[in-house]
Design an enzyme around this catalytic site. Structure first.
Site, PDB file in Angstrom:
ATOM      1  N   GLU A   1       0.838  -1.201   0.000  1.00 36.96           N
ATOM      2  CA  GLU A   1       0.000   0.000   0.000  1.00 36.96           C
ATOM      3  C   GLU A   1       0.874   1.252   0.000  1.00 36.96           C
ATOM      4  O   GLU A   1       1.968   1.235   0.581  1.00 36.96           O
ATOM      5  CB  GLU A   1      -0.930  -0.003   1.224  1.00 36.96           C
ATOM      6  CG  GLU A   1      -1.922  -1.162   1.220  1.00 36.96           C
ATOM      7  CD  GLU A   1      -2.890  -1.111   2.406  1.00 36.96           C
ATOM      8  OE1 GLU A   1      -2.818  -0.159   3.200  1.00 36.96           O
ATOM      9  OE2 GLU A   1      -3.716  -2.030   2.532  1.00 36.96           O
TER      10      GLU A   1
ATOM     11  N   HIS B   1      -8.233   1.112   1.772  1.00 40.95           N
ATOM     12  CA  HIS B   1      -7.947   0.899   3.201  1.00 40.95           C
ATOM     13  C   HIS B   1      -8.736   1.886   4.069  1.00 40.95           C
ATOM     14  O   HIS B   1      -8.182   2.696   4.814  1.00 40.95           O
ATOM     15  CB  HIS B   1      -6.451   1.032   3.497  1.00 40.95           C
ATOM     16  CG  HIS B   1      -6.055   0.310   4.756  1.00 40.95           C
ATOM     17  ND1 HIS B   1      -4.810  -0.234   4.944  1.00 40.95           N
ATOM     18  CD2 HIS B   1      -6.741   0.034   5.905  1.00 40.95           C
ATOM     19  CE1 HIS B   1      -4.735  -0.804   6.146  1.00 40.95           C
ATOM     20  NE2 HIS B   1      -5.908  -0.645   6.740  1.00 40.95           N
TER      21      HIS B   1
END
Length: 529
Positions: free
Chosen positions: A262, A280
């Site tokens: 990420e 997220h």
């Protein structure tokens, strides 16, 4: 220069965080994601508050000369080197319960979204495309939801989705079937869960054991109509294996909030219309951010006040019962007294707790005593974090003994150690009255009853007339007032022990004179300030 402890806020946090810290700290700000700005900013601060963008690694910890606390306003600690912090005596705290409701609700949202194709239909309609037949979905009622990990978040998801009429099964080797049954959940093996589930939602921490748990082998055991949800940690669901399963029609859809790497803005999984993706967002609600900020702010206040923090991830002890908390400073002082009396590090150290307090978990008293034992032994700052490491490095065997029986006091804590030559040194204390007065009640086999003070003297000598007067005279001539004194002996004319509390520290030359005049076999000064 401010005399207040300095707290560095390295990322944008809820205003409630600063309010929770209160006026007792100097608050500074920096962009923690900017390394060139972070390293000089962290050099002289007592605590740093971060979210996920600031990397507090070994380099940052080494650059922080005064750092006592790293506080992560959230759950994950992938961006904090907990091992390096522990070695440096830095407490690491997070907010483990701040986002459990928020994360559970997002998982539920992804289940509903994947079942009814809500994001895809929304995007199509906004492009002026009316595609009712293309986005036909499935009902949740009477479908089987497999929950992989029935912890706090998994349990909340199970509770909420059962309201949709779903049958809930779960895999979690750490949850007893009877506990699951109370929640209306049937426990299965992982293979059984994979075979029967219409939806599978993952709620596990990311570890070496769970990484890739839902991989190629697992995805060959599922129904072709299954939908996979991962709002826990990236990497638990193997993204390459999921891609292959979707491509080959072995999985009907997926809802993903987390990814192996990420930020993730380009994934092969994005090409599938039946995959719902979010960036997220598990903890991204106003309520969760506020809870997280307030939680870690309170932890920082406790840590900088020298108290044990229940949410510290690198401190043993866990949640501390209210009845145990007053014993923490007592146990720490007894540890310091032990070191002063022993004059060396013990080979074995026993922390003994007696009385009704043992109905609670008193493991934390062992930790507090250990902190006191090393307070005056090492040059580094001793904390609840690194005290066990000092013991381990020096080969000290540490044991905790408890018993509900206590003959003379409601509760007693004893720090007892065996030295290298086999000599045993012990000191005991208790808390008296509603104000929890700290008292020393025994030194070795000798019973005493004296309130603890910042400055004390402990003498061993042969019992004979005139000793008390001699001690009083020498210390008085040095201009030091004796606040309290107690003498104990086994037999008349045998060895005696005297414990004195004094208003100021006794200089070493004065203590040496006392020892010589009375023929003391041992003369120890205890300074607790």
């Amino acid at each position: 220069m401010s005399s207040k402890p300095v707290v560095l806020i390295a990322e944008e946090l809820s205003p409630a965080t600063v309010d929770a810290l209160g006026p007792d700290f100097e608050i500074r700000h920096c962009n923690g994601a900017d390394r060139a700005e972070l390293l000089p900013a962290i050099a002289d601060v007592d605590a740093i508050l971060i979210r996920s963008a600031t990397k507090v690694d070994a380099e940052a910890i080494a650059a922080a000369n005064k750092l006592k606390v790293v506080a992560r306003a959230g759950v994950g600690l992938d961006n904090v080197d907990v091992s390096a912090a522990t070695k440096a005596g830095v407490m690491v705290v997070n907010a483990p319960t701040s986002n459990i409701v928020t994360a559970a609700e997002l998982a539920c949202g992804l289940i509903v979204a994947t079942a009814r194709n809500i994001p895809q239909a929304n995007a199509a309609l906004k492009k002026s495309e009316w595609k009712r037949s293309k986005y036909t979905g499935v009902e949740l009622a009477e479908k089987t939801l497999g929950v992989v990990g029935l912890g706090r978040i998994g349990a909340l998801v199970a509770q909420r989705m059962s309201a949709f009429g779903m049958r809930i099964v779960a895999y979690d080797p750490y949850v007893q079937p009877a506990r699951a049954a109370q929640m209306g959940v049937k426990m299965l093996t992982l293979d059984e869960l994979l075979e029967v589930s219409d939806f599978i939602t993952v709620h596990l921490p990311k570890t070496s054991e769970t990484t890739g748990l839902i991989g190629d082998e697992a995805l060959r055991k599922v129904k072709p109509s299954v939908r996979i949800i991962n709002a826990a940690r990236g990497g638990i669901v193997d993204e390459d294996a999921l891609y292959s399963a979707l491509k080959e029609g072995r999985v009907a859809g997926a809802g993903l909030d987390v990814y192996a790497k990420e930020p993730c803005t380009d994934s092969p999984l994005f090409e599938f219309d039946q995959v719902v993706c979010t960036p997220h967002l598990g903890a991204s609600t106003d309520e969760a951010q506020e809870k997280a900020g307030i939680s870690v702010a309170r932890s920082v206040r406790l840590a900088l006040a020298g108290e044990l923090v229940p949410d510290a991830v690198n401190v043993q002890g866990g949640v501390i019962a209210q009845d145990v908390k007053p014993g923490l400073p007592l146990a720490e002082k007894l540890g310091r007294i032990f070191t002063a009396l022993a004059g060396e590090v013990a080979v074995r150290l026993d922390v003994e707790v007696y009385g009704e307090i043992t109905q609670h978990d008193v493991k934390v008293l062992e930790l507090s005593a250990l902190k006191g034992v090393f307070e005056d032994v090492v040059d580094e700052t001793v904390s609840y974090v690194n005290a066990p490491l000092f013991a381990q490095e020096r080969g000290v065997e540490v044991r905790l003994t408890t018993s509900s029986e206590s003959a003379d006091h409601r509760n007693v804590v004893t720090v007892r150690g065996t030295l290298a030559d086999g000599e045993e040194v012990a000191v005991s204390g208790t808390l008296a009255g509603p104000k929890y007065l700290q008292k020393i009640v025994a030194v070795g086999d000798y019973d005493v009853d004296l309130a603890l003070a910042d400055h004390m003297v402990v003498l061993r000598y042969e019992d004979r007339p005139g000793v008390v007067g001699t001690v009083g005279r020498i210390i008085g001539e040095a201009g030091i007032n004796i606040a309290g004194m107690q003498v104990a002996r086994a037999t008349a004319g045998g060895e005696a022990l005297a414990v004195l509390t004094v208003d100021d520290t006794v200089p070493s030359e004065v203590l040496a004179e006392v020892a010589e005049e009375i023929g003391a076999t041992s003369a120890r000064l205890v300074d607790l300030v």
